[in-house]
Design a protein around this motif. Structure first.
Motif, short mmCIF file in Angstrom:
data_model
loop_
_atom_site.label_atom_id
_atom_site.label_comp_id
_atom_site.label_asym_id
_atom_site.label_seq_id
_atom_site.Cartn_x
_atom_site.Cartn_y
_atom_site.Cartn_z
N TYR A 131 12.74 22.73 32.35
CA TYR A 131 11.66 22.29 31.62
C TYR A 131 10.22 23.00 31.73
O TYR A 131 9.53 23.37 30.89
CB TYR A 131 11.08 20.97 31.54
N PRO A 132 9.77 23.20 33.09
CA PRO A 132 8.34 24.15 33.26
C PRO A 132 8.58 25.55 32.70
O PRO A 132 7.43 26.20 32.33
CB PRO A 132 8.48 23.85 34.89
N LEU A 133 9.59 26.12 32.90
CA LEU A 133 10.13 27.47 32.22
C LEU A 133 9.82 27.45 31.05
O LEU A 133 9.35 28.53 30.63
CB LEU A 133 11.35 27.76 32.89
N ILE A 134 10.71 26.53 30.37
CA ILE A 134 10.41 26.50 28.98
C ILE A 134 8.79 26.56 28.51
O ILE A 134 8.24 27.11 27.51
CB ILE A 134 11.15 25.38 28.31
N HIS A 135 8.05 25.48 29.18
CA HIS A 135 6.85 24.97 28.95
C HIS A 135 5.97 26.43 28.92
O HIS A 135 5.07 26.83 28.18
CB HIS A 135 6.27 24.08 29.77
N ASP A 136 6.07 27.09 30.01
CA ASP A 136 5.46 28.49 30.32
C ASP A 136 5.66 29.34 29.17
O ASP A 136 4.65 30.29 29.04
CB ASP A 136 5.57 29.08 31.47
N GLN A 137 6.52 29.35 28.50
CA GLN A 137 6.67 30.37 27.60
C GLN A 137 7.02 29.52 26.05
O GLN A 137 7.59 29.89 25.33
CB GLN A 137 7.93 31.31 27.71
N ALA A 138 6.11 28.44 25.78
CA ALA A 138 6.04 27.65 24.73
C ALA A 138 5.76 28.45 23.53
O ALA A 138 6.53 28.11 22.34
CB ALA A 138 4.82 26.63 24.64
N ILE A 139 5.16 29.56 23.59
CA ILE A 139 4.88 30.33 22.18
C ILE A 139 6.39 30.95 21.68
O ILE A 139 6.49 30.88 20.53
CB ILE A 139 3.86 31.34 22.46
N MET A 140 7.10 31.52 22.57
CA MET A 140 8.42 32.10 22.26
C MET A 140 9.33 31.01 21.96
O MET A 140 10.44 31.31 21.30
CB MET A 140 8.66 33.08 23.47
N ALA A 141 9.09 29.86 22.86
CA ALA A 141 10.47 28.83 22.82
C ALA A 141 10.44 28.25 21.61
O ALA A 141 11.54 27.62 21.21
CB ALA A 141 10.40 27.89 24.00
N PHE A 142 9.34 27.93 21.15
CA PHE A 142 8.98 27.24 19.87
C PHE A 142 8.03 27.73 18.86
O PHE A 142 7.01 27.31 18.52
CB PHE A 142 8.58 25.80 20.12
N PRO A 143 8.56 29.09 18.43
CA PRO A 143 7.66 29.83 17.38
C PRO A 143 7.30 29.10 16.25
O PRO A 143 6.27 29.27 15.30
CB PRO A 143 8.52 31.25 17.19
#
Length: 104
Positions: free
Chosen positions: A12-24
């Protein structure tokens, strides 16, 4: 072998750090204490200016209009129509996280 909950705590922290790319689709913009959605919707609710992805809670989104919390797991599972195993694999992909042998 790690439990799913342990894997998620790491992912989850890894996804959060790249939220722009994870949830465009949500057009996240960085704010002081997390990410704010600039477009899209979650569970039929407008996301723009209402959906936040706080630094302190990388496992969920918060709808500040309704007070509702939406888990990243439920969002990803619902968005793609995935089973539990498929959701775990998708989250690992989003986090660029290599699952241990036996978890895939």
């Amino acid at each position: 072998m790690k439990e799913t909950s342990e894997l998620l705590e790491e992912m989850y922290p890894l996804i959060h750090d790249q939220a722009i790319m994870a949830f465009p689709e949500l057009g996240f913009e960085r704010k002081r204490d997390g990410w704010e959605a600039t477009r899209g919707e979650i569970q039929g609710e407008k996301a723009r200016r209402y959906i936040y992805y706080y630094d302190s809670e990388p496992s969920c989104f918060k709808n500040t209009k309704t007070g509702k919390t939406i888990s990243v797991w439920d969002y990803v599972s619902g968005k793609y129509g995935l089973s539990e195993q498929e959701t775990l694999l998708k989250l690992a992909e989003m986090a660029d996280y290599e699952l241990p042998q036996g978890n895939d």
